[in-house]
Design a protein around this motif. Structure first.
Motif, PDB file in Angstrom:
ATOM      1  N   CYS A 179       0.924  -0.960   0.143  1.00 23.16           N
ATOM      2  CA  CYS A 179       0.204  -0.012  -0.116  1.00 23.16           C
ATOM      3  C   CYS A 179       1.001   1.119  -0.012  1.00 23.16           C
ATOM      4  O   CYS A 179       1.767   1.219   0.883  1.00 23.16           O
ATOM      5  N   CYS A 185      -8.351   5.061  -2.588  1.00 20.76           N
ATOM      6  CA  CYS A 185      -9.709   4.276  -2.031  1.00 20.76           C
ATOM      7  C   CYS A 185     -10.487   5.167  -1.271  1.00 20.76           C
ATOM      8  O   CYS A 185     -11.632   5.134  -1.542  1.00 20.76           O
ATOM      9  N   HIS A 220      -6.197   0.497   6.891  1.00 17.22           N
ATOM     10  CA  HIS A 220      -7.346  -0.333   6.141  1.00 17.22           C
ATOM     11  C   HIS A 220      -8.602  -0.688   7.129  1.00 17.22           C
ATOM     12  O   HIS A 220      -9.658  -0.905   6.927  1.00 17.22           O
ATOM     13  N   CYS A 237     -13.366   1.183  -4.775  1.00 18.26           N
ATOM     14  CA  CYS A 237     -11.968   1.345  -4.125  1.00 18.26           C
ATOM     15  C   CYS A 237     -10.989   0.200  -4.620  1.00 18.26           C
ATOM     16  O   CYS A 237      -9.638   0.639  -4.598  1.00 18.26           O
ATOM     17  N   GLU A 238     -11.399  -0.870  -4.902  1.00 13.27           N
ATOM     18  CA  GLU A 238     -10.620  -1.817  -5.189  1.00 13.27           C
ATOM     19  C   GLU A 238      -9.982  -1.410  -6.683  1.00 13.27           C
ATOM     20  O   GLU A 238      -8.897  -1.703  -7.101  1.00 13.27           O
ATOM     21  N   CYS A 241      -7.254   1.147  -6.865  1.00 16.08           N
ATOM     22  CA  CYS A 241      -6.013   0.856  -6.014  1.00 16.08           C
ATOM     23  C   CYS A 241      -4.813   0.714  -7.236  1.00 16.08           C
ATOM     24  O   CYS A 241      -4.991  -0.253  -8.018  1.00 16.08           O
ATOM     25  N   ASN A 244      -3.645  -2.931  -6.588  1.00 19.06           N
ATOM     26  CA  ASN A 244      -4.195  -4.052  -6.618  1.00 19.06           C
ATOM     27  C   ASN A 244      -4.417  -4.538  -5.208  1.00 19.06           C
ATOM     28  O   ASN A 244      -4.406  -5.901  -5.177  1.00 19.06           O
ATOM     29  N   ILE A 247      -9.372  -4.765  -1.573  1.00 19.21           N
ATOM     30  CA  ILE A 247      -9.650  -4.143  -0.416  1.00 19.21           C
ATOM     31  C   ILE A 247     -11.148  -4.471  -0.104  1.00 19.21           C
ATOM     32  O   ILE A 247     -11.796  -4.642   0.710  1.00 19.21           O
TER      33      ILE A 247
END
Lengths: 286, 154, 922
Positions: A179, A185, A220, A237-238, A241, A244, A247
């Motif tokens: 991250c 996200c 998170h 959100c996913e 990202c 990848n 989330i």
């Protein structure tokens, strides 16, 4: 053609001054679908509707309404899943429903960013073809067949449930390690809208700005908890990202817990999350 | 013998007073329970429980007033809703759910206080130290295995 | 109690509930909702005259169901305040459904008690035509009757007819009685003349009702009637075999006797002219007297008669002879049946009714078939067949007739089924419409589309001073009771027009309709408070005896039938507003118009003394409650009371005094199944009851106790005295009370070996324990206090704060906090009063500094703290949260709920807690 109907309707709304702004999708110079704000009738030809209309436009509503001041309406193009986010925002009194004109689009799914032959995972088992709320409905037309793909939510889940605590920890730590704390996200999420995020405080009381795995994990987990009962599973959100991280799996898990404990699914009605609501007489154990 | 670091959030009016009573009645309780007193169990936020694990706790137990008896009317109802959700979340990322416990102890239940914290201590001892803290990938966490990343295409 | 009631600094609010509390210690706003007593406290002398004339009897809850009381009642002669009160459950569904607002429950109850004159006044109060409605009404009251859910509704129509017939039969006596029908209305028998003159056009039910009301308000009224008889459709539209003329004529005569001037044979066609002639206002109530005919072929042949014309001619005495004529009646409603049955009586050998689908009431259809009328339904008429100069019949097709959708019947004609129904006289009874030709040519009185005369909610037409009521208003037929309701309405609106602010107002309706649920109905019937018998139907003359005359077909109830039917009434609304109490009260203390009051009081402190509830022994059937002569202690206390159900005598159900009385301890207390706690007061009251039993009757007394809790001053000594006085004591835990060999047998597990474990008695007293009062959950919620797990209110601290609660300014006294006896309650009350006074005396309030606080810059105004707070101490103002420091109790639930921790709890801030964590875990 849904696009044609959309453009005509938007034109009518702007020309008759029913709304000050229409939030919809348009094509970028490179041909990618992206959000667009239309303020004048002559610009409506820029509006499109296609199978790349993935963005959850409910995100832009709160700020746009604040921009307009005390009066004035905003029109917004919402897919059925996006209307769930609208319900959550209305239930929490963040948006005055009367100031929004919802152009509901019947939808048969949007495709993945990097494989346009396949529908996004969230669309594969989606049963909600019609928007939950709308002021104007643009019904579906026959769309070219797109194969749903082989993603099977249930088997992934079962496989994951079988992991030991250590394996689960490893899985997530490895992801959280990658991250970047870019907050994409958070920025794209319609229900995540605190003026100063808890995880970005100057005094670093809860987490600092640093990149240790623990800090990123706290971010998170904390954000997922804040979304419990409020996340509608739009999975933006996913999608956004850059590295990848899966989330949406965390949010999905909590949504299942909430449904199991309280029989509640976010966004189906404009009713706030049971974690937030006042204790009912039943629960009062009297 | 491994001595767990256990944080116990106790509410002033019921469980803390119950703990007091356990003490004055000479009921023995494990000494490694670190008590943090708040006015109501409703003050305990899930974020602070995660923070407790981040600071090295092996187990967190929250004790409040019985349902219907909360000194602040319904603060314990909020706690009753929050903790199960938090436990599921922590379980998802690899923390054993037995490491978080919620129970109800009233001001007159010295016995129960002692029994509950002793049980909890034993549970944590059996589970061993929490593997929550991590130094980093490549140190005590393996580097990501590509096959475990969910494919976004195909 | 009396000194409390009289003290100048004490205001007693009875029949009241605290609805909501806002504010904080020293500064509470308490909203109180009081149900009205309907009796003016200062005027009532407690003479009980009202109760003696009230016809409604209900269970007496004060006497715990051991006796009954009236709807107007006083709990006991020692009550404070000593005024009576009237119980109104709401408006009974029968009255609510009646367009004219008839007080059905009232007259039915008076019939039950054989007070027929009083029943007559009750009917006449709202309806000047009891004989008509008692025969031809569409009885919406019966359709709404609560009893529909159980078996069949009360036969209200037949009961009303019974009263009307009685009044007519005894009309000379009735004429000499005081007319009570004006009580409870704004009307007077001899009102002051207002000098205004009203013209009413039409003497049907609407016109005459309005006329009667208007003269009773002091106006002069002239009614213009174009026919030669008054009564409108009642007189010329309903044949005498259903409604005999003489009663109707008498009722009209009574109206004329009160000063209404009826000018017969006068048709009005110049309405503006009437205004010029000096009438101050005009009411058009001409009804709809034109029958509808379809424009099919040959429908204007002279042998096509219209229903209205036909009936009018027959009923005005024209000697019509239909022998030898075969009649075809076209139509499907009650009027078609009236026409057919009249035709039969005028000699026709054959009558057929043709219709698409029959709409009349079932018993009318049956009666018609019995008289030989053939009903052919499922037909659409196409044309009238004429040969030469005579009608041969009506050509029709068969049709499939469905239900009515949006007011129109679904009809599908079946092709190929044309046929002719034979007959030589066709009478059209398809419905009626109004005649508007008498209205001014210049259109100053507008009609309305599709039918009717245009009128607003005040029934005003478009011409100033002209009003309209009855069937002509909408242009279609309704029932007599609808016209009566319209007539009353018109009288009120005309009065307001003539007298402005002094005109009478619209009557207010009770907000609740008191429909009785089935479980309650079953209870009432099981307790014998209402009759369980089936509905009575009046008998009719057999067909043979009625087809050649116009004698009334349906007979009146006999007195036995009427009373039996009246006993079936469930008395849903309790008080029926029959006004008998008003008539009886010499002080004029009764006021049925009182309304609920909601008032807000500013108070500094609150003391809750809401008491307890007796354990319901029915929940523990092992103790035998429900068997005769098994009583709870509270019920036994009522027996001992001189103003109780047995006037202070200790008697068994069979009226004899008991010889052996058993007293069972710990019923509902100290028991895992019900309540674990000890109710504290029962041991001592059981000893008291033992002594009283011996004082009142010569009986052996057996006390079966688990422990004897004699903890107070003088208590142990009392116990010893009672023990020495010959009362038998057995130690043990009672297991059951049963009926055995004609006795009540008490069985217990004995405390010591070789002691008795059973005794036979003929009366058992159960020492039932205390429970939290009904509604204490809501009271606790309203005032923001907690309850302990047993349901009683939670004190601040059992030793250091027994009369306070965690909420500042709210104090507790008595059994609402925990079971206790009177000395302890009084002591606690003194303590609560002292603390409350100390609080008020301070003038200032000191607050705990542990309060919630908002960092406004971080706050997103999301409102999660607002819903999290158990005390409602937070509100969102100008987009950010704001904490009311007086309501905040410092629990910190808001701080935990806040997503980005803009909300915190002073002295328990996140920084502090996290610092503690770090320290504890280092």
């Amino acid at each position: 053609m849904q696009t044609k109907l959309l453009q005509e309707h938007a034109q009518m709304l702007l020309d008759t001054a029913q709304v000050e702004c229409v939030i919809g999708y348009s094509l970028s110079p490179r041909g990618l679908t992206r959000p667009m704000f239309i303020y004048r009738g002559e610009d409506v030809e820029q509006l499109v509707w296609n199978q790349h209309s993935s963005h959850n436009l409910a995100k832009y509503l709160r700020e746009k309404i604040v921009d307009l001041g005390d009066t004035g309406k905003v029109a917004v193009v919402l897919k059925p899943c996006d209307t769930k986010s609208l319900n959550v925002l209305v239930a929490e009194h963040k948006i005055d429903r009367l100031r929004v004109h919802v152009i509901g689009m019947a939808c048969s799914g949007v495709v993945k960013d990097n494989n346009q032959e396949r529908l996004q995972d969230r669309c594969v088992e989606c049963e909600m073809k019609q928007p939950l709320v709308y002021d104007y409905l643009i019904a579906a037309e026959h769309t070219p067949e797109v194969s749903p793909g082989e993603f099977d939510q249930d088997s992934w889940q079962t496989e994951f449930e079988d992991y030991s605590s250590e394996q689960k920890a490893e899985f997530w730590l490895a992801h959280f390690d990658r991250c970047l704390r870019c907050y994409a996200c958070r920025q794209v999420c319609p229900v995540c809208d605190c003026p100063t995020c808890l995880f970005e405080r100057d005094d670093s009381l809860w987490v600092g700005p640093g990149s240790s795995i623990q800090e990123k994990r706290m971010f998170h987990l904390g954000r997922a908890y804040h979304l419990a009962g409020r996340c509608t599973g739009c999975n933006e959100c996913e999608r956004v990202c850059p590295v990848n991280i899966p989330i949406s799996k965390i949010n999905q898990k909590l949504a299942q817990v909430i449904e199991g404990e309280f029989g509640f699914r976010a966004g189906i009605e404009a009713v706030p999350s049971p974690l937030l609501t006042v204790v009912s007489g039943k629960e009062y154990g009297g | 013998m491994f001595e767990p670091k256990i944080i116990a959030f106790l509410c002033t009016w019921c469980s803390y007073t119950g703990a007091d009573l356990a003490g004055t009645s000479r009921k023995s309780s494990p000494w490694n329970i670190r008590a943090i007193r708040t006015p109501c169990s409703g003050r305990v936020s899930p974020e602070i429980i995660i923070k407790a694990f981040d600071e090295g706790a092996d187990g967190v137990i929250v004790l409040g007033c019985h349902i219907g008896e909360c000194h602040y009317d319904s603060g314990n109802h909020r706690t009753a809703k929050r903790i199960p959700v938090l436990k599921s979340l922590m379980e998802l990322v690899g923390l054993e759910p037995e490491r978080i416990r919620l129970d109800w102890v009233s001001a007159s239940e010295g016995d129960k206080f002692s029994k509950v914290v002793t049980e909890f201590n034993e549970t944590i001892q059996a589970l061993g130290p929490a593997k929550w803290l991590t130094k980093g990938v490549g140190v005590d966490v393996p580097v990501l295995d590509e096959t475990k990343v969910l494919q976004r295409e195909g | 109690m009396v000194s409390v009631g009289r003290h100048e600094n004490i205001t007693l609010l009875t029949g009241s509930n605290v609805e909501s509390v806002s504010g904080y210690v020293g500064n509470y706003q308490v909203k109180v909702r009081s149900t009205p007593r309907y009796v003016i406290e200062d005027l009532c002398t407690g003479c009980e005259q009202c109760a003696s004339v009230c016809p409604i009897e209900v269970e007496n809850q004060f006497e715990l169901g051991l006796s009954t009381r009236k709807a107007v009642y006083r709990n006991s002669p020692q009550a404070t305040p000593s005024a009576f009160a009237i119980e109104k459950e709401g408006v009974a569904p029968c009255r609510d459904a009646c367009p004219a607002g008839q007080r059905v429950m009232g007259y039915v109850a008076l019939v039950k008690r054989k007070r027929y004159a009083d029943a007559y006044w009750t009917i006449r109060r709202d309806n000047p035509f009891p004989s008509v409605c008692g025969r031809v009404c569409n009885h919406k009251c019966e359709d709404a009757c609560s009893r529909n859910a159980y078996d069949a509704p009360v036969n209200i129509v037949a009961l009303k007819r019974y009263v009307a017939d009685w009044a007519y039969a005894n009309r000379d006596e009735v004429a000499n009685m005081t007319d009570k029908s004006l009580l409870g209305t704004p009307f007077k028998k001899e009102p002051t003349p207002t000098g205004k003159h009203v013209a009413v056009i039409g003497s049907g039910p609407a016109g005459l009702t309005a006329a009667l009301d208007l003269v009773r308000l002091g106006h002069a009224v002239t009614v213009f009637e174009s026919y030669s008889v008054a009564g409108g459709m009642m007189r010329v539209g309903i044949p005498p075999h259903r409604l005999p003329y003489d009663q109707l004529d008498w009722e009209i005569q009574l109206i004329e006797d009160e000063g209404v001037d009826i000018k017969l044979n006068t048709r009005i066609s110049n309405i503006p002219g009437l205004l010029d002639d000096g009438y101050d206002s005009i009411l058009i109530a001409t009804g709809v007297h034109d029958a509808i005919k379809l424009p099919i072929r040959n429908s204007n042949h002279p042998d096509n008669w219209l229903s209205v014309d036909f009936l009018k001619r027959a009923l005005l005495g024209e000697a019509l002879d239909l022998s030898g004529r075969n009649v075809i009646v076209l139509g499907a409603g009650d009027v078609a049946l009236d026409v057919a049955r009249t035709a039969v009586r005028l000699g026709t050998p054959d009558v057929k009714i043709l219709c698409r689908g029959m709409r009349a009431s079932d018993h009318e259809i049956e009666a018609a078939i019995e008289e030989g009328i053939e009903i052919v339904s499922g037909r659409v008429f196409k044309s009238v067949v004429v040969e030469g100069d005579r009608i041969q019949g009506v050509e029709c097709v068969e049709a499939e007739v469905g239900g009515i959708v949006e007011g129109r019947r679904i009809v599908e004609e079946l092709p190929g089924t044309e046929h002719v129904v034979e007959g030589d006289l066709v009478i059209w009874a398809l419905g009626q419409k109004g005649d508007y030709t008498f209205l001014p040519r210049d259109g100053s009185i507008n009609t309305k589309y599709p039918t009717g005369i245009q009128a607003d909610e005040e029934l005003k037409t478009t011409l100033e001073g002209v009003f309209v009521a009855g069937d002509i208003r909408n242009g279609w037929t309704s029932f007599v009771v609808d016209a009566i309701a319209d007539g009353h309405h018109a009288a009120r609106t005309i009065d307001r027009f003539l007298r402005g602010d002094e005109g009478i107002e619209e009557p207010k309706k009770h907000p609740r309709v008191a429909v009785m649920e089935t479980t309650r109905i079953e209870e009432k019937i099981a307790k014998g408070l209402t009759s369980s018998k089936d509905r009575n139907e009046p008998i009719s003359i057999p067909p043979m005896g009625r087809v050649n005359n116009f004698n009334e077909v349906v007979q009146c109830f006999s007195e036995e039938q009427a009373i039996a039917e009246a006993e079936r009434c469930l008395e849903c609304g309790v008080c029926a507003e029959c006004m008998e109490c008003v008539a009886a009260c010499e002080k004029g203390a009764i006021s049925h118009e009182m309304e609920e009051r909601v008032e807000e009081y500013k108070v500094g402190a609150v003391i809750l003394a809401t008491g307890f509830k007796d354990f319901d022994a029915g929940e523990a059937p092992e103790y035998g409650y429900g068997l005769p002569d098994v009583l709870t202690a509270l019920e036994f206390e009522r027996l001992l009371n001189p103003s109780g159900p047995t006037a202070g005598k200790v008697l068994k159900r069979n009226g004899e005094p008991p010889k052996r009385v058993g007293i069972v301890h710990c019923v509902g207390s100290r028991n895992e199944k019900f309540h674990n706690y000890c109710s504290r007061a029962c041991c001592m009251y059981s000893l008291k009851l033992a002594q009283l039993v011996r004082d009142y009757v010569d009986a052996e007394v057996f006390e079966i106790y688990r422990d004897m809790r004699a903890f107070g001053k003088g208590y142990e000594e009392f116990y010893n005295r009672v023990a020495d006085s010959g009362v038998n004591f057995y130690g043990g835990n009672v297991r059951s009370v049963r009926k055995q060999n004609g006795h009540l047998s008490i069985h217990w597990d004995e405390n010591y070996f070789d002691q008795p474990d059973q005794v036979d008695v003929d009366m058992v007293i159960l020492a039932t324990g205390f429970e939290a009062a009904e509604g204490s959950k809501n009271v606790a919620r309203t005032f923001g206090i907690s309850r302990s797990s047993d349901g009683f209110y939670l004190e601040k601290h059992p030793k250091l704060g027994p009369v306070e609660t965690a909420t500042n300014g709210i104090y507790l006294a008595g059994a609402c906090q925990s079971p206790k006896d009177i000395p302890d309650s009084v002591a606690q009350a003194g303590g609560a009063a002292a603390i409350a006074l100390a609080l008020l005396d301070q003038g200032e309030v000191a607050l705990d500094p542990t309060l919630a606080a908002v960092e406004v810059g971080l706050c997103a105004g999301c409102g999660q703290c607002v819903v999290a707070c158990p005390y409602g101490a937070i509100s969102i103002e100008e987009g950010v949260a704001r904490v009311n420091e007086y309501r905040c109790k410092g629990c910190g639930t808001c701080a935990a709920a806040c997503p980005n921790k803009a909300m915190t709890l002073v002295h328990y801030e996140d920084q502090q807690l996290i610092a503690e964590l770090i320290g504890a875990l280092s």
